[in-house]
Design an enzyme around this catalytic site. Structure first.
Site, PDB file in Angstrom:
ATOM      1  N   ASP A  67       0.812  -1.216   0.000  1.00 32.88           N
ATOM      2  CA  ASP A  67       0.000   0.000   0.000  1.00 32.88           C
ATOM      3  C   ASP A  67       0.847   1.270   0.000  1.00 32.88           C
ATOM      4  OD1 ASP A  67       0.910  -0.568   2.568  1.00 32.88           O
ATOM      5  OD2 ASP A  67      -1.066  -0.929   3.384  1.00 32.88           O
ATOM      6  N   ASN A 136      -7.675  -2.837  14.326  1.00 32.05           N
ATOM      7  CA  ASN A 136      -9.075  -3.068  13.913  1.00 32.05           C
ATOM      8  C   ASN A 136      -9.203  -4.237  12.934  1.00 32.05           C
ATOM      9  OD1 ASN A 136      -8.019  -2.030  11.567  1.00 32.05           O
ATOM     10  ND2 ASN A 136      -9.463  -0.337  11.373  1.00 32.05           N
ATOM     11  N   HIS A 138      -7.437  -4.631  10.143  1.00 38.42           N
ATOM     12  CA  HIS A 138      -7.123  -4.381   8.730  1.00 38.42           C
ATOM     13  C   HIS A 138      -5.863  -5.135   8.319  1.00 38.42           C
ATOM     14  CE1 HIS A 138      -4.758  -0.429   9.761  1.00 38.42           C
ATOM     15  NE2 HIS A 138      -3.888  -1.376   9.512  1.00 38.42           N
ATOM     16  N   GLU A 143      -9.759  -1.787   5.253  1.00 33.62           N
ATOM     17  CA  GLU A 143     -10.418  -1.494   6.522  1.00 33.62           C
ATOM     18  C   GLU A 143     -11.656  -2.381   6.685  1.00 33.62           C
ATOM     19  OE1 GLU A 143      -8.800   0.147   8.583  1.00 33.62           O
ATOM     20  OE2 GLU A 143      -8.295   2.196   8.004  1.00 33.62           O
TER      21      GLU A 143
HETATM   22  C1  F6R Z   1       1.505  -1.602   6.098  1.00 33.45           C
HETATM   23  C2  F6R Z   1       0.214  -2.232   6.202  1.00 33.45           C
HETATM   24  C3  F6R Z   1      -0.587  -2.235   7.460  1.00 33.45           C
HETATM   25  C4  F6R Z   1       0.251  -2.567   8.699  1.00 33.45           C
HETATM   26  C5  F6R Z   1      -0.616  -2.510   9.963  1.00 33.45           C
HETATM   27  C6  F6R Z   1       0.201  -2.753  11.210  1.00 33.45           C
HETATM   28  O1  F6R Z   1       2.004  -1.707   4.789  1.00 33.45           O
HETATM   29  O2  F6R Z   1      -0.241  -2.736   5.224  1.00 33.45           O
HETATM   30  O3  F6R Z   1      -1.634  -3.154   7.360  1.00 33.45           O
HETATM   31  O4  F6R Z   1       0.804  -3.831   8.555  1.00 33.45           O
HETATM   32  O5  F6R Z   1      -1.234  -1.262  10.046  1.00 33.45           O
HETATM   33  O6  F6R Z   1       1.116  -1.715  11.366  1.00 33.45           O
HETATM   34  P1  F6R Z   1       2.271  -1.792  12.464  1.00 33.45           P
HETATM   35  O7  F6R Z   1       3.217  -2.846  12.010  1.00 33.45           O
HETATM   36  O8  F6R Z   1       2.923  -0.429  12.425  1.00 33.45           O
HETATM   37  O9  F6R Z   1       1.614  -2.119  13.753  1.00 33.45           O
END
Ligand code: F6R
Length: 242
Positions: A67, A136, A138, A143
């Protein structure tokens, strides 16, 4: 779903880096899907070390990131492009032409999403996709409520995701409201999935992932339907699982 329980973040990073390094060493050509965020940083650090020690090469590796924020310049310190260059790509022997990250500044975002899907397909699909999970549920920036049939698309970030990610920005107001993300179907089309999870902030999400139902309300639950899905999680992240 295979769950590997480890003691802490360092062990999670080591297990993850070893799994990734093994796959890269086993193949002549490899397509690796990558995530940003705090979770995979430790694993990337180890991969850099092993690359420097010539235990591992990335010359035969093509990468696709999950992303990117919409509206951030590549040189913006909080863009995922900047993160990946600084946390991994600038320090390894990868061919920079083989790196793919969605372009969050594309004039036509729908075209950019279609182009990204085509690039994944023409690389032969992703062999191993590394993932993190949001509090959450995701995965990538899919989301809650995102269709399991989704391909790469534009998504509106939830207030809670923007709040959690504000730690990567100088000013919380700078956190973009939208992102381009690979869809759930794009992720599920990968040959193998590796989810990394660390810390008590993720304990509720892990409980729901492991003990809960498969539902679009909780995007990560889709992963449980994948035939080759490994979770490496530390004790704190698993503390609420039955
Ligand atoms: C990042 C991504 C997100 C993260 C998630 C957890 O490319 O796709 O889904 O993996 O938000 O983020 P952290 O590792 O910072 O807790």
């Amino acid at each position: 779903m295979k769950i590997i329980e480890v003691d802490n973040y360092e062990q999670m990073s080591l297990e993850a880096a070893e799994l990734i390094a093994n796959r890269l060493n086993e193949h002549n050509e490899f397509v690796l899907g990558l995530a940003t965020g705090g979770t995979p940083e430790g694993a990337y650090h180890l991969l850099i070390e092993w690359n420097k020690q010539r235990k591992l090469s990335f010359k035969h590796v093509t990468t696709f990131n999950l992303d990117e924020y919409i509206g951030l310049d590549r040189e913006h310190e909080s863009s995922y492009y900047y993160f990946m260059m600084n946390k991994l790509f600038n320090h390894i022997d990868i061919n920079k032409d083989k790196i793919h990250i969605p372009n969050g500044l594309a004039m036509n975002l729908a075209e950019e999403c279609a182009r990204y899907e085509e690039a994944i397909a023409s690389a032969g699909g992703i062999d191993l996709q590394v993932l993190g999970i949001g509090q959450n549920g995701h995965i990538a920036f899919n989301e809650p409520g995102t269709s399991f049939d989704s391909k790469t698309h534009v998504i509106e970030l939830t207030p809670s995701t923007r709040e959690v990610n504000a730690r990567f920005f100088n000013d919380p107001k700078e956190v973009p409201t939208k992102a381009i993300t690979m869809g759930i179907e794009s992720i599920m089309s990968s040959g193998e999935l590796l989810l990394l999870v660390s810390g008590k902030e993720k304990a509720d999400a892990m409980k729901r992932l492991i003990d809960g139902n498969i539902s679009e309300d909780f995007p990560a639950s889709a992963l449980k339907q994948h035939p080759s899905f490994t979770v490496i999680a530390d004790r704190e992240a698993l503390s609420k699982v039955k």
